[in-house]
Design an enzyme around this catalytic site. Sequence first.
Site, PDB file in Angstrom:
ATOM      1  N   VAL A 270       3.333   1.152   2.862  1.00 60.82           N
ATOM      2  CA  VAL A 270       2.989   0.080   3.798  1.00 60.82           C
ATOM      3  C   VAL A 270       3.594  -1.214   3.267  1.00 60.82           C
ATOM      4  O   VAL A 270       3.409  -1.569   2.093  1.00 60.82           O
ATOM      5  CB  VAL A 270       1.467  -0.073   3.949  1.00 60.82           C
ATOM      6  CG1 VAL A 270       1.143  -1.167   4.964  1.00 60.82           C
ATOM      7  CG2 VAL A 270       0.830   1.250   4.381  1.00 60.82           C
TER       8      VAL A 270
ATOM      9  N   GLY B 117      -1.177   8.654   2.155  1.00 62.42           N
ATOM     10  CA  GLY B 117      -0.696   9.965   2.533  1.00 62.42           C
ATOM     11  C   GLY B 117       0.412   9.919   3.567  1.00 62.42           C
ATOM     12  O   GLY B 117       1.273  10.797   3.615  1.00 62.42           O
TER      13      GLY B 117
ATOM     14  N   ASP C 162     -11.341  10.810   8.532  1.00 59.47           N
ATOM     15  CA  ASP C 162     -10.867  10.402   7.206  1.00 59.47           C
ATOM     16  C   ASP C 162     -11.472   9.047   6.827  1.00 59.47           C
ATOM     17  O   ASP C 162     -10.769   8.136   6.389  1.00 59.47           O
ATOM     18  CB  ASP C 162      -9.347  10.338   7.167  1.00 59.47           C
ATOM     19  CG  ASP C 162      -8.790  10.371   5.745  1.00 59.47           C
ATOM     20  OD1 ASP C 162      -9.533  10.800   4.823  1.00 59.47           O
ATOM     21  OD2 ASP C 162      -7.628   9.978   5.546  1.00 59.47           O
TER      22      ASP C 162
ATOM     23  N   GLY D 141       2.629   7.321   3.948  1.00 62.03           N
ATOM     24  CA  GLY D 141       3.826   6.726   3.351  1.00 62.03           C
ATOM     25  C   GLY D 141       3.519   5.345   2.829  1.00 62.03           C
ATOM     26  O   GLY D 141       2.369   5.000   2.576  1.00 62.03           O
TER      27      GLY D 141
ATOM     28  N   GLY E  34       0.831  -1.204   0.000  1.00 63.92           N
ATOM     29  CA  GLY E  34       0.000   0.000   0.000  1.00 63.92           C
ATOM     30  C   GLY E  34       0.861   1.248   0.000  1.00 63.92           C
ATOM     31  O   GLY E  34       2.033   1.225   0.358  1.00 63.92           O
TER      32      GLY E  34
END
Length: 457
Positions: A49, A45, A163, A47, A42
Amino acid sequence: MSSNTGEVHKLSSSTSAQSCRQFSIAEINSATNDFDDDLIIGDGGFGKVYKGSICINGTSQAVAIKRLDSMSNQGAPEFRTEIEMLSKLRHCNLVSLIGFCDDNMEMILVYEFMPRGTLYAHLHKSTTPLSWVQRLKIAIGAGRGLDYLHTGFGTQHGVIHRDVKSSNILLNENWAAMISDFGLSKIGPIDQTLYNISVSVKGTFGYLDPEYFYTSKLTRKTDVYAFGVVLFELLSGMRAVDERLEEEQGSLARWAQKCVKERKFDQMVDSNIVGTISPKCLRGFAEIADRCLIRVVEKRPTMTQVVAKLHNLLELQEKCDNSVDSSGTTGFTWKIHKYLAYASKRISGIDKLFISVGHISLPKSAENKITQCSSSTNRGGGDGGKMGRTTVTNCAKNNMNQCSSSANRDGSYYGKMGRTSLQKNAKNNMTQCLSSTNRDSSKLGRTSLPKSIKNPI
């Protein structure tokens, strides 16, 4: 990072009872093969993963390791917030934080690994679509997680996620939904509205509550709005924002609200799940999602109310689906509800045919073989036909080889196809049902349900 390190250590010591562990950078490097790009699962926003394997209490465990990008807009405040939030929160629909690392100016978070990835990926990238019941259960799970945040976690305080979006909903091996990414979250008293006027508005466009955007007033209903967008995303398979589409459809929220207002529920259904949703369930789902998007914040439902409604809709859908497996000599036991709205198709390389298909109901006890149901119309530019309802009553043995509508070749108008009903206990062999209509202005009329039939749905 040194100025922030002490704060992180304070968090770690105060939450050690919650099993939030501090890892060394050596352990993280070992778990990720020195941040091997092949292990990236992944990129957001915060960074990148990585999927890794780390030893915890003598046992190797699969983990997701999120590493702060030095160029990211997020930083130490979000890093500390994530640790603080997830160290306190424990719920079956929230992702679990295992630990963190702040060595060598790094800011790294270690989570339990979610093998099914994000909801976003399954809706927009996967070649194996989620079923409608799976989507309902995912919506309920994510809703439960948000409801837990909003109503308090053992204290008088609640959390506003800020979010909520499909890429922040993860799925475990059993397809259970897990809310993740708490970097933007805020804590506030559960009995008060939380205002955050001095801080710039944060979130993701497409999911961002317009009232929060314009007023900077952050409330739990901000999350409810975003969750409403996720619900429409689950139903339609469309992205929250899609710049490839025309302006009206580019915003999922605006397009979905228009469809609900005009009662065009059938046009909202993802093509991958057409024919699998009970009409009442479809209408109820669209309406609760629409209520989440109401402009007046106070009129939006709470997450408790949303989850309760979704539970009722799941029970309704499962009751409908269970009728497929039931048996009996009377009534309908199998129902397919199809919504094919304005599906276009080339006929003999000439003009497009637009068909809106209504209900097709077949009893389980009937022996049916439907090999073809086609409608061909104006080869010179005719308008769209509409096929209404066709019903085969119980115990009828039918072999439906062809049900077609062919257009008049000489251009004259032959009229409309009326009602066709197959009565109870009749044995029918329908080899051909033709409705001849004008190739220049064809119309397929109605095929109706007998009044004596009681629809179980």
